[in-house]
Motif scaffolding. Structure first.
Motif, PDB file in Angstrom:
ATOM      1  N   ALA A  19      17.957  -8.821   9.514  1.00  0.00           N
ATOM      2  CA  ALA A  19      18.553  -7.888   8.558  1.00  0.00           C
ATOM      3  C   ALA A  19      18.590  -6.496   9.168  1.00  0.00           C
ATOM      4  O   ALA A  19      17.790  -6.161  10.049  1.00  0.00           O
ATOM      5  N   VAL A  20      19.534  -5.689   8.666  1.00  0.00           N
ATOM      6  CA  VAL A  20      19.672  -4.289   9.075  1.00  0.00           C
ATOM      7  C   VAL A  20      19.596  -3.429   7.821  1.00  0.00           C
ATOM      8  O   VAL A  20      20.270  -3.703   6.827  1.00  0.00           O
ATOM      9  N   VAL A  21      18.759  -2.400   7.856  1.00  0.00           N
ATOM     10  CA  VAL A  21      18.585  -1.491   6.720  1.00  0.00           C
ATOM     11  C   VAL A  21      18.755  -0.061   7.212  1.00  0.00           C
ATOM     12  O   VAL A  21      18.243   0.300   8.282  1.00  0.00           O
ATOM     13  N   LEU A  22      19.474   0.752   6.438  1.00  0.00           N
ATOM     14  CA  LEU A  22      19.642   2.172   6.743  1.00  0.00           C
ATOM     15  C   LEU A  22      19.265   2.959   5.501  1.00  0.00           C
ATOM     16  O   LEU A  22      19.740   2.651   4.406  1.00  0.00           O
ATOM     17  N   SER A  23      18.401   3.964   5.656  1.00  0.00           N
ATOM     18  CA  SER A  23      17.953   4.757   4.517  1.00  0.00           C
ATOM     19  C   SER A  23      18.080   6.239   4.836  1.00  0.00           C
ATOM     20  O   SER A  23      17.915   6.660   5.986  1.00  0.00           O
ATOM     21  N   THR A  24      18.342   7.019   3.794  1.00  0.00           N
ATOM     22  CA  THR A  24      18.383   8.468   3.958  1.00  0.00           C
ATOM     23  C   THR A  24      18.142   9.133   2.614  1.00  0.00           C
ATOM     24  O   THR A  24      18.089   8.478   1.562  1.00  0.00           O
ATOM     25  N   LEU A  25      17.990  10.433   2.638  1.00  0.00           N
ATOM     26  CA  LEU A  25      17.849  11.229   1.424  1.00  0.00           C
ATOM     27  C   LEU A  25      19.222  11.716   0.986  1.00  0.00           C
ATOM     28  O   LEU A  25      20.090  11.953   1.824  1.00  0.00           O
ATOM     29  N   SER A  30      20.580  15.029   6.207  1.00  0.00           N
ATOM     30  CA  SER A  30      19.240  14.439   6.285  1.00  0.00           C
ATOM     31  C   SER A  30      19.221  13.392   7.394  1.00  0.00           C
ATOM     32  O   SER A  30      20.232  12.725   7.644  1.00  0.00           O
ATOM     33  N   PRO A  31      18.105  13.230   8.074  1.00  0.00           N
ATOM     34  CA  PRO A  31      18.022  12.170   9.103  1.00  0.00           C
ATOM     35  C   PRO A  31      18.290  10.802   8.490  1.00  0.00           C
ATOM     36  O   PRO A  31      18.070  10.581   7.292  1.00  0.00           O
ATOM     37  N   LEU A  32      18.766   9.891   9.318  1.00  0.00           N
ATOM     38  CA  LEU A  32      18.969   8.506   8.917  1.00  0.00           C
ATOM     39  C   LEU A  32      17.875   7.672   9.538  1.00  0.00           C
ATOM     40  O   LEU A  32      17.531   7.846  10.708  1.00  0.00           O
ATOM     41  N   LEU A  33      17.325   6.759   8.760  1.00  0.00           N
ATOM     42  CA  LEU A  33      16.285   5.875   9.269  1.00  0.00           C
ATOM     43  C   LEU A  33      16.869   4.473   9.368  1.00  0.00           C
ATOM     44  O   LEU A  33      17.247   3.876   8.358  1.00  0.00           O
ATOM     45  N   LEU A  34      16.960   3.948  10.589  1.00  0.00           N
ATOM     46  CA  LEU A  34      17.532   2.630  10.842  1.00  0.00           C
ATOM     47  C   LEU A  34      16.409   1.635  11.081  1.00  0.00           C
ATOM     48  O   LEU A  34      15.603   1.807  11.997  1.00  0.00           O
ATOM     49  N   LEU A  35      16.349   0.593  10.251  1.00  0.00           N
ATOM     50  CA  LEU A  35      15.340  -0.455  10.389  1.00  0.00           C
ATOM     51  C   LEU A  35      16.027  -1.747  10.799  1.00  0.00           C
ATOM     52  O   LEU A  35      16.961  -2.205  10.134  1.00  0.00           O
TER      53      LEU A  35
END
Length: 213
Positions: A19-25, A30-35
């Protein structure tokens, strides 16, 4: 950009993606966090080796997720939508889901909301990842998690077919034999809801044939 980073990680680790997850504010730039969640197991070298006469192999643990911080300027969530849509499209995902969440440090928020917020920013109590490495690859992760708990966050996720586990999970007539699709992605971004909790699903795959029971 996001697609290129995913491909680079796949080529380096040579493991199937689950799976691929991308999170941000919900704040511009805002920075992007790629999991990147991998499928597979690795030897847990922190554990004591088994006895020489033991038939059991070295203890193994699930591969830790990769957590990468992406710093880029953006003014609207549609710009992020375009990048992650392109990645999901080229990786052969059946769909892409975008979730807009409220902060979990509010009256009435459940334990599940708090856990989802932690996991969206790479703070997963079930993932045995090396926190030292995460601090190097995503230095603002903890600060982003804490702000998200107060103000809310946006999360995108998809399951790739190319380089992933889902090649035989269903029929998708839009895919090439290797599970990919050629760009550009024909699906347009949807308008963000804002401060309300919402879930938007982008349909990417299709079936052209008639399936008989």
């Amino acid at each position: 950009m996001i697609f290129d980073i995913i491909r680079q990680q796949v080529e380096v680790l040579r493991r199937p993606l689950a799976a691929v997850v991308l999170s941000t504010l919900p704040r511009r730039s805002s920075p992007l966090l790629l999991l990147l969640h991998w499928h597979g197991f690795a030897v847990d070298e922190r554990q004591r080796a088994p006895p020489h006469d033991s038939a059991d192999p070295w203890p193994r643990v699930a591969l830790p997720s990769s957590v990468l911080q992406l710093n880029q300027a953006w003014a609207d969530l549609a710009q992020i939508d375009e990048q992650i849509l392109d990645a999901a499209w080229q990786q052969g995902a059946w769909n892409l889901v975008r979730e807009e969440h409220r902060g979990c440090n509010v009256v009435g928020a459940s334990v599940q909301e708090a856990l989802a917020c932690r996991q969206a920013f790479g703070d997963n109590p079930f993932d045995p990842a090396d926190e030292t490495q995460r601090a190097v690859e995503a230095p603002d992760r903890e600060a982003m998690r804490d702000i998200a708990a107060r103000t809310g966050y946006v999360r995108w996720h998809f399951r790739p077919v190319a380089d992933g586990l889902w090649r035989g999970a269903g029929q998708d007539d839009s895919l090439m034999p290797d599970g990919r699709r050629l760009p550009p992605c024909p699906v347009a971004p949807k308008a963000a809801v804002g401060t309300r909790v919402s879930r938007s699903s982008y349909q990417l795959g299709r079936m052209d044939r008639i399936v008989l029971p």
